[in-house]
Design an enzyme around this catalytic site. Structure first.
Site, mmCIF file in Angstrom:
data_model
loop_
_atom_site.group_PDB
_atom_site.id
_atom_site.type_symbol
_atom_site.label_atom_id
_atom_site.label_comp_id
_atom_site.label_asym_id
_atom_site.label_seq_id
_atom_site.Cartn_x
_atom_site.Cartn_y
_atom_site.Cartn_z
ATOM 1 N N ASP A 286 0.867 -1.177 0.000
ATOM 2 C CA ASP A 286 0.000 0.000 0.000
ATOM 3 C C ASP A 286 0.907 1.232 0.000
ATOM 4 O O ASP A 286 2.066 1.160 0.425
ATOM 5 C CB ASP A 286 -0.888 -0.046 1.249
ATOM 6 N N LEU A 287 0.386 2.357 -0.462
ATOM 7 C CA LEU A 287 1.212 3.566 -0.515
ATOM 8 C C LEU A 287 1.028 4.445 0.720
ATOM 9 O O LEU A 287 1.868 4.480 1.601
ATOM 10 C CB LEU A 287 0.910 4.352 -1.803
ATOM 11 N N THR B 42 -2.893 -0.019 -4.338
ATOM 12 C CA THR B 42 -3.298 1.256 -3.758
ATOM 13 C C THR B 42 -4.712 1.647 -4.158
ATOM 14 O O THR B 42 -5.241 1.162 -5.159
ATOM 15 C CB THR B 42 -2.309 2.368 -4.198
#
EC number: 3.1.3.104
Length: 270
Positions: free
Chosen positions: A11-12, A45
């Site tokens: 995930d960002l 994301t």
């Protein structure tokens, strides 16, 4: 050192990225070492591709990417891999605009992969979403949209968010999934029902032939839950919400403390 390749899904926001939206040198170095050792690293994301491509390039990835929480999955370097785009029906989107207007929301945005449609003009939002290089259309979505959309964002007043989400669950539960963004944005994000990061991650793991027990996924928010549950090793960030920590196999340090790199260095004995 592990000899069989792992798939590492990142995930960002709140996970790979520090609060200033950068990747630390320590994390970049760690990811490069894992790639050199034959492991696959991918981004998963809620962001569209246009606002995640810079990190893809910075990490010099060569893998498919999951955007819009699974509603769009493609390979930036290989068109033959396929483009998996699961969209919201246009008639539903028009109903969402109607209900949004009844709550006098700040704005409604519709995204069609990398094209963005604003119901109302909003310079602040255009700047905040870094959309100056994007195809932006402003005006009544019911008139300007000519095709199904990837996602809808409702920017509402804070006090109206629970009521709008309740309506969405009551009226559109079979068609859409909706999530609330983390503070400070009072934004409801809507995508097609059944879409989540795990759906996209499974496409990538199937492509590389990596079984679930060799998938490591990192996340911090409720849009990471399914992905962390799908992965053989789901890792919650120290700054993650309680629900993520409860479902994860492990918890690492926060995004400000290089939680991703610290976990991977320990796991792979780097």
């Amino acid at each position: 050192m592990e000899t069989k390749p792992y798939l590492i899904a990142l995930d960002l926001d709140g996970t790979l990225l520090k609060d200033d939206k950068t990747i630390s040198e320590n994390t970049l170095h760690t990811i490069q070492r894992l790639k050199d050792d034959g492991h696959y690293v991918c981004i998963s994301t809620g962001r569209p591709y246009r606002s995640s491509s810079m990190y893809y390039q910075q990490m010099e990835l060569t893998t498919p990417i999951v955007n819009f929480n699974g509603a769009f999955v493609h390979h930036p370097q290989d068109d033959s891999w396929g483009r998996y785009h699961t969209s919201l029906p246009l008639d539903v989107v028009k109903q969402l605009v109607d209900i949004s207007e009844s709550y006098n929301v700040h704005n409604v945005l519709a995204e069609v992969i990398d094209d963005v449609y604003f119901h109302y003009h909003d310079e602040h939002l255009i700047d905040a979403f870094n959309m100056n290089t994007t195809n932006v259309t402003v005006g009544d979505l019911r008139e300007n949209l000519g095709e199904d959309v990837t996602s809808v964002l409702i920017h509402a007043k804070e006090e109206d968010v629970p009521a709008i989400r309740s309506y969405l669950s009551d009226v559109h539960a079979e068609v859409i999934d909706h999530r609330r963004w983390a503070a400070p944005w009072h934004v409801i994000e809507i995508i097609k029902s059944g879409m989540n990061k795990a759906v996209g991650l499974q496409k990538i793991s199937d492509y590389y032939g990596v079984p679930r027990e060799r998938i490591i996924a990192f996340g911090d928010e409720d849009n990471d839950l399914e992905m962390l549950e799908f992965a053989g090793c789901g890792v919650a960030m120290g700054n993650g919400i309680d629900a993520v920590k409860q479902i994860a196999n492990r918890t690492t340090a926060t995004n400000e403390e290089d939680g991703v790199a610290r976990f991977l260095k320990e796991y792979f004995s780097l």
